[in-house]
Structure formats: C-alpha cells, structure tokens
Design an enzyme around this catalytic site. Structure first.
Site, mmCIF file in Angstrom:
data_model
loop_
_atom_site.group_PDB
_atom_site.id
_atom_site.type_symbol
_atom_site.label_atom_id
_atom_site.label_comp_id
_atom_site.label_asym_id
_atom_site.label_seq_id
_atom_site.Cartn_x
_atom_site.Cartn_y
_atom_site.Cartn_z
ATOM 1 N N LYS A 36 0.869 -1.179 0.000
ATOM 2 C CA LYS A 36 0.000 0.000 0.000
ATOM 3 C C LYS A 36 0.902 1.224 0.000
ATOM 4 O O LYS A 36 1.673 1.429 0.933
ATOM 5 C CB LYS A 36 -0.922 0.019 1.214
ATOM 6 C CG LYS A 36 -1.959 1.129 1.149
ATOM 7 C CD LYS A 36 -2.888 1.106 2.345
ATOM 8 C CE LYS A 36 -4.034 2.091 2.141
ATOM 9 N NZ LYS A 36 -3.581 3.481 1.898
ATOM 10 N N ASP B 285 2.316 5.236 -0.390
ATOM 11 C CA ASP B 285 2.103 6.514 0.275
ATOM 12 C C ASP B 285 2.281 7.638 -0.734
ATOM 13 O O ASP B 285 3.298 8.322 -0.760
ATOM 14 C CB ASP B 285 3.118 6.639 1.420
ATOM 15 C CG ASP B 285 2.756 7.736 2.399
ATOM 16 O OD1 ASP B 285 1.649 8.283 2.282
ATOM 17 O OD2 ASP B 285 3.587 8.046 3.267
ATOM 18 N N GLU C 23 3.251 1.676 4.353
ATOM 19 C CA GLU C 23 1.997 2.052 4.998
ATOM 20 C C GLU C 23 1.111 0.847 5.312
ATOM 21 O O GLU C 23 0.397 0.835 6.309
ATOM 22 C CB GLU C 23 1.241 3.036 4.103
ATOM 23 C CG GLU C 23 -0.027 3.573 4.739
ATOM 24 C CD GLU C 23 -0.780 4.498 3.804
ATOM 25 O OE1 GLU C 23 -1.950 4.796 4.089
ATOM 26 O OE2 GLU C 23 -0.207 4.923 2.792
#
Length: 322
Positions: free
Chosen positions: A39, A41, A178
């Site tokens: 994931k 950022d 993240e």
C-alpha cells in the site's frame, strides 16, 4: 505479449474511468486466491495513453499531467498504441521508502528526480477494455508490458508479498510501508468500493478536513496546530488538533493556503475544547492526511502526526474510517 487478449470489439478508453476502492480491514485475508500488494504513500493516478498522447488523472478526475511530466513521458515511450493504467505516483526519501511529505515537496519545488509511478492494474490495452478480465490476467499483461520500459524507467509494478514468508502486513510494516492491499485474483476490476480489494494498515491513518489553526507558541513559526474535522452524516464534526509532523517549509506553505480561507464562525457542529484566544477558523476546503494511534471515547484523535496535504480528495468526501 504472451497472454492472449480477448477478441471482443475494440473499446479505446480515452477518458478517466472511476477507480476501484478498497475496503478497510484490520488484517489481510487468509487463504488462496489473493495477492497482497504494498500500500503506497502517494497520489492515486490513472494514466491514459492514446496514440502519442498521455493524460494523468487524479482519483477525483483532475488532469494532473503537468504535475508529473516525467511519468507522462515514460508512459508515452511504452511499446503500445493505447493503454489505461491504475497506480500511484510516489516519491522516495533518503532511506528509499515512499514518503508523502517528500512527494509534496517535490511538487512544490518542481523536482521529479525521485518521483516514480508504481502501477498495479491495466484497464485497457491497444483498444481492448480489460476491466472484465480476472485480475491475474490483467496483472500478467501489466508486468509483461512494463518489461519493455527498462530498469531506468520511472514506471514500476507494485511489490507483492508472499504469504509463505509470513503475514503480508507484518512484512510491509517491517519495511516501513503504509500497509498492504489484498485483491482476489479471479475477479474483474471493481466498480467503486469492493470486498474484492481489502486494505490493511500498519497504523491508523486517514484524511481529515482542516477547520482552523492556532497561533504559534515559543520558537514555532506561522501556526501552532491545525484543527481537524470529519463529516458524519453530512455534519462536520471536530476531531482534535495536530501540532507535530511539520517542518519549516511545510509550515510556510500551509499558512499561505490557510490565511485566505479565514472565517469568523466555526465550521464544525461540535464544541471545540481549545482556548478561543489565538484560534482561527477557516473554510473547510483543505484536506490533511494524519497518522494517529486511536480514537478517544469522545471522538478525538490520540497522538496525531501530520503527514501531508491531500490535493486529490475533496473535503466533502472525508469520512471517519472505522
């Protein structure tokens, strides 16, 4: 390409298409049939290539081609006639980890050296709409296409975590990422938010509307803290204040954006338990991304840290994520 595209009638996607959204969960799903991607950022960007023309769209349909010229140039060099990519534009800090603040600074300073476009889906290729194909096939097209970009290109495929090496979320957190986005490999590209895409985070983090700021104290310049809010059922509620996570450049750029937005009355419905002296209300237009440890029982943030302004999300779309 090795995988064979369907022989359906050509559909050239020249304009923005609504991007898929993931459902927030506390942990990645277990079992077969899922891939687990990093994931990122950064800013969600849909890249549309049609002939020699490339347009980059933010997730709320704004044309951001001029913001990331290096990304547009790299997409234009790919050996295809047309394509639509879904991915995230990121910037790397000195440790080689994606940093949202570093990305914002790159935009403000017009630096593109550390900017990358990490793609995770291919929605169309050479006039064929791929969105109804299984993710596994779309992903194979994508990876093979990016091989032609070369290792020096700013284009990357998102990293996958193998569950055989342990919990994907734990792997991501150890790397300072993240979190992870887990996706069903046998599903088409989702329309809107979907249980086929699951996001899990290393810490609590979400967007908040900036509703005001306080005067600086001590050696701090420009402002002391930002006052934050979230929409609940159409009503803007106070969610607390954040006073950490800023550097000098960030303080300067934020106060320039806030001063023209000052208003006399509070934009939030809930009483705010901060001293009135030195408090400035602003129109609820700017959105900030905040990391925090938890929500308190009275609906305020505990240990919030500022991560950056979100230029790609309208304030009215900000909701509390539970």
């Amino acid at each position: 390409m090795t995988a064979q595209a369907p022989t359906s009638p050509p559909i050239l996607l020249r304009e923005f298409r609504p991007v898929a959204l993931a459902t927030l969960e506390t942990a990645p799903p277990e079992g077969p049939g899922w891939i687990h991607e990093e994931k990122l950022d950064g800013y969600r960007i849909e890249a549309v290539r049609a002939g020699s023309s490339v347009r980059l769209f933010s997730r709320n349909r704004k044309d951001w081609t001029s913001r990331f010229p290096g990304v547009a140039e790299a997409v234009a060099l790919l050996p295809v006639r047309s394509a639509v990519f879904d991915g995230e534009v990121v910037a790397l800090n000195h440790e080689g980890v994606t940093s949202f603040q570093r990305l914002q600074q790159s935009l403000e300073l017009h630096e593109i050296r550390n900017v990358r476009y990490h793609t995770f889906d291919l929605l169309a290729l050479d006039g064929v709409d791929l969105r109804d194909l299984p993710l596994a096939m779309r992903r194979s097209f994508l990876i093979e296409l990016l091989r032609g970009a070369g290792h020096r290109s700013v284009l990357r495929a998102t990293r996958e975590f193998d569950p055989r090496d342990g919990n994907p979320l734990v792997q991501a957190c150890r790397l300072g990422i993240e979190g992870v986005v887990s996706k069903r490999v046998d599903t088409p590209y989702p329309r809107g938010r979907s249980p086929w895409w699951i996001k899990s985070k290393c810490g609590r983090r979400q967007e908040f509307v900036i509703v005001g700021y306080t005067d600086p104290q001590g050696s701090r310049s420009h402002f002391g803290a930002l006052l934050l809010g979230v929409y609940e059922g159409g009503t803007l509620r106070y969610a607390g204040k954040v006073g950490t996570g800023f550097d000098v450049d960030t303080l300067t750029s934020i106060i320039k954006a806030l001063r023209p937005l000052e208003i006399r009355e509070t934009p939030v419905a809930r009483p705010v338990s901060v001293p009135r002296a030195g408090l400035h209300w602003v129109k609820p237009q700017l959105v900030a991304e905040i990391a925090f440890t938890e929500w308190t029982e009275d609906g305020l943030l505990r240990h919030p840290v500022f991560k950056g302004l979100r230029l790609d999300k309208p304030a009215r779309a900000v909701r509390r994520e539970d």
